[in-house]
Motif scaffolding. Structure first.
Motif, PDB file in Angstrom:
ATOM      1  N   LYS A   1       0.483  -0.956   0.179  1.00 19.10           N
ATOM      2  CA  LYS A   1      -0.136   0.189  -0.091  1.00 19.10           C
ATOM      3  C   LYS A   1       0.777   1.676   0.046  1.00 19.10           C
ATOM      4  O   LYS A   1       1.141   1.967   1.125  1.00 19.10           O
ATOM      5  N   ASN A   2       0.924   2.178  -1.947  1.00 22.11           N
ATOM      6  CA  ASN A   2       1.598   3.246  -1.215  1.00 22.11           C
ATOM      7  C   ASN A   2       3.064   2.890  -1.024  1.00 22.11           C
ATOM      8  O   ASN A   2       4.005   3.751  -0.915  1.00 22.11           O
TER       9      ASN A   2
ATOM     10  N   LEU B   1       4.829   1.926   1.354  1.00 24.14           N
ATOM     11  CA  LEU B   1       4.806   1.938   2.653  1.00 24.14           C
ATOM     12  C   LEU B   1       5.333   1.169   3.452  1.00 24.14           C
ATOM     13  O   LEU B   1       6.247   1.271   5.048  1.00 24.14           O
ATOM     14  N   VAL B   2       5.057  -0.372   3.606  1.00 30.34           N
ATOM     15  CA  VAL B   2       5.105  -0.971   3.671  1.00 30.34           C
ATOM     16  C   VAL B   2       5.803  -2.013   2.195  1.00 30.34           C
ATOM     17  O   VAL B   2       5.679  -2.334   1.896  1.00 30.34           O
ATOM     18  N   LYS B   3       7.563  -2.001   2.126  1.00 32.76           N
ATOM     19  CA  LYS B   3       8.448  -3.383   1.357  1.00 32.76           C
ATOM     20  C   LYS B   3       8.804  -4.784   2.346  1.00 32.76           C
ATOM     21  O   LYS B   3       8.629  -4.673   2.961  1.00 32.76           O
TER      22      LYS B   3
ATOM     23  N   ILE C   1       9.595  -1.149   7.205  1.00 30.33           N
ATOM     24  CA  ILE C   1       7.980  -0.271   7.492  1.00 30.33           C
ATOM     25  C   ILE C   1       7.950   1.051   7.308  1.00 30.33           C
ATOM     26  O   ILE C   1       8.983   1.751   8.327  1.00 30.33           O
ATOM     27  N   ASP C   2       7.454   2.235   6.723  1.00 25.07           N
ATOM     28  CA  ASP C   2       7.229   3.277   7.174  1.00 25.07           C
ATOM     29  C   ASP C   2       7.352   4.090   7.639  1.00 25.07           C
ATOM     30  O   ASP C   2       6.069   3.075   8.741  1.00 25.07           O
TER      31      ASP C   2
ATOM     32  N   GLN D   1       6.255   6.450   9.463  1.00 23.08           N
ATOM     33  CA  GLN D   1       4.436   7.216   9.358  1.00 23.08           C
ATOM     34  C   GLN D   1       3.224   5.983   9.428  1.00 23.08           C
ATOM     35  O   GLN D   1       2.440   6.659  10.182  1.00 23.08           O
ATOM     36  N   LEU D   2       3.681   5.064   9.580  1.00 18.61           N
ATOM     37  CA  LEU D   2       2.904   4.527   9.730  1.00 18.61           C
ATOM     38  C   LEU D   2       2.956   3.894  11.007  1.00 18.61           C
ATOM     39  O   LEU D   2       1.725   2.648  11.280  1.00 18.61           O
TER      40      LEU D   2
ATOM     41  N   GLN E   1      -4.105  -0.784  10.255  1.00 16.67           N
ATOM     42  CA  GLN E   1      -3.535  -0.699   9.268  1.00 16.67           C
ATOM     43  C   GLN E   1      -2.185  -0.681   9.204  1.00 16.67           C
ATOM     44  O   GLN E   1      -2.177  -0.933   7.953  1.00 16.67           O
ATOM     45  N   LEU E   2      -1.477  -0.620   9.916  1.00 15.15           N
ATOM     46  CA  LEU E   2       0.103  -1.247   9.585  1.00 15.15           C
ATOM     47  C   LEU E   2       0.053  -2.749   9.984  1.00 15.15           C
ATOM     48  O   LEU E   2       0.211  -3.343   8.603  1.00 15.15           O
TER      49      LEU E   2
ATOM     50  N   ALA F   1      -1.324  -3.216   6.012  1.00 17.11           N
ATOM     51  CA  ALA F   1      -0.432  -2.854   4.800  1.00 17.11           C
ATOM     52  C   ALA F   1       0.141  -4.064   5.189  1.00 17.11           C
ATOM     53  O   ALA F   1       1.131  -4.733   3.962  1.00 17.11           O
TER      54      ALA F   1
END
Length: 91
Positions: free
Chosen positions: A35-36, A38-40, A54-55, A57-58, A66-67, A70
Motif C-alpha cells: 500500500k503506497n 509504505l511496507v516493503k 515499514i515506513d 509514518q505507519l 492499518q499497519l 499493510a
C-alpha cells in the motif's frame, strides 16, 4: 528391463534437476511494495520472508489495524511474486 532402467535413470535425472532449481530459488528474491510503498517485503523463491521494511509514518499506536493490513498485503504480494517466479523457473 532396459526400458525400466532407462525410466529410472530419467526419473533420477529429473529429481536432480528439481533439487538444483530449488537451490537456485532459495537464492533468488523478489520485492513487493505494498500500500503506497509504505511496507516493503522481500521474499525468497523458497517462500520465506527475507526482509520487511515499514515506513515510520505507519508506526503509530492509533493506526495499528492499518499497519496490520499493510503488512499482511505486502507479505501476501511478495509470496505471490515468489510463487510466480518459482513457477517460471520450474517450467
Amino acid at each position: 528391463m532396459t526400458n525400466m532402467f532407462s525410466m529410472m535413470k530419467q526419473a533420477m535425472s529429473m529429481q536432480k534437476e528439481l533439487k538444483n532449481v530449488q537451490k537456485q530459488l532459495e537464492k533468488q528474491t523478489v520485492e513487493y511494495a505494498g500500500k503506497n510503498g509504505l511496507v516493503k517485503v522481500v521474499a525468497r523463491g523458497d517462500m520465506t520472508i527475507d526482509n520487511v521494511k515499514i515506513d515510520p509514518q505507519l508506526i503509530n499506536p492509533m493506526n495499528g489495524r492499518q499497519l496490520e493490513e499493510a503488512v499482511t498485503a505486502a507479505v501476501n504480494g511478495a509470496l505471490n511474486s515468489a510463487k510466480e517466479r518459482a513457477g517460471k523457473e520450474m517450467s
